[in-house]
Design a protein around this motif. Structure first.
Motif, PDB file in Angstrom:
ATOM      1  N   ASN A  13     -29.194 -11.785 -26.213  1.00  0.00           N
ATOM      2  CA  ASN A  13     -29.151 -10.629 -27.108  1.00  0.00           C
ATOM      3  C   ASN A  13     -29.553  -9.343 -26.374  1.00  0.00           C
ATOM      4  N   LYS A  40     -24.537 -13.378 -30.942  1.00  0.00           N
ATOM      5  CA  LYS A  40     -23.468 -12.384 -30.948  1.00  0.00           C
ATOM      6  C   LYS A  40     -22.450 -12.677 -32.048  1.00  0.00           C
ATOM      7  N   GLY A  43     -23.894 -11.693 -35.283  1.00  0.00           N
ATOM      8  CA  GLY A  43     -23.932 -10.240 -35.358  1.00  0.00           C
ATOM      9  C   GLY A  43     -22.578  -9.636 -35.687  1.00  0.00           C
ATOM     10  N   ARG A  44     -21.519 -10.240 -35.133  1.00  0.00           N
ATOM     11  CA  ARG A  44     -20.166  -9.748 -35.428  1.00  0.00           C
ATOM     12  C   ARG A  44     -19.804  -9.993 -36.890  1.00  0.00           C
ATOM     13  N   ALA A  47     -22.658  -7.435 -39.563  1.00  0.00           N
ATOM     14  CA  ALA A  47     -23.107  -6.183 -38.959  1.00  0.00           C
ATOM     15  C   ALA A  47     -24.273  -5.613 -39.759  1.00  0.00           C
ATOM     16  N   THR A  51     -32.574  -7.802 -35.411  1.00  0.00           N
ATOM     17  CA  THR A  51     -32.713  -8.895 -34.441  1.00  0.00           C
ATOM     18  C   THR A  51     -33.452 -10.091 -35.022  1.00  0.00           C
ATOM     19  N   LYS A  54     -31.151 -11.990 -37.379  1.00  0.00           N
ATOM     20  CA  LYS A  54     -30.131 -12.702 -36.602  1.00  0.00           C
ATOM     21  C   LYS A  54     -30.723 -13.948 -35.955  1.00  0.00           C
TER      22      LYS A  54
END
Length: 89
Positions: A13, A40, A43-44, A47, A51, A54
């Motif tokens: 990250n 990632k 996160g995609r 949005a 952190t 996630k």
């Protein structure tokens, strides 16, 4: 005297971490890369997550996959035992 421990620098990250362990360095890098990819991907799809969120959701997803694999493994072991029992009769 203790086991030799590897100190492996990885990026997860977009942050640098030093992982310490006795496993093969390539294995440690591989696992760190999988974690990075999971973060990632999450996160995609989501949005705006910070952190911490996630990381927690990634941990939940990974543990879910682990439990599913353990359950599948248990079922396969039971099937294998049934086949062995049939052969021994």
């Amino acid at each position: 005297m203790g086991e030799f421990k590897n100190r492996i620098n990885v990026i997860i990250n977009d942050k640098h971490y030093t992982i310490v362990g006795t496993d093969n360095p390539e294995h440690i890098r591989y696992v760190a890369n999988l974690v990075d990819e999971k973060l990632k991907e999450l996160g995609r799809k989501n949005a705006g997550l910070d952190t911490t969120r996630k990381a927690v959701l990634t941990a939940v997803n990974v543990m879910h996959e682990k439990v599913q694999l353990e359950e599948e493994n248990y079922k396969l072991q039971q099937e294998l035992q049934q086949y062995k029992n049939r052969e021994n009769q």
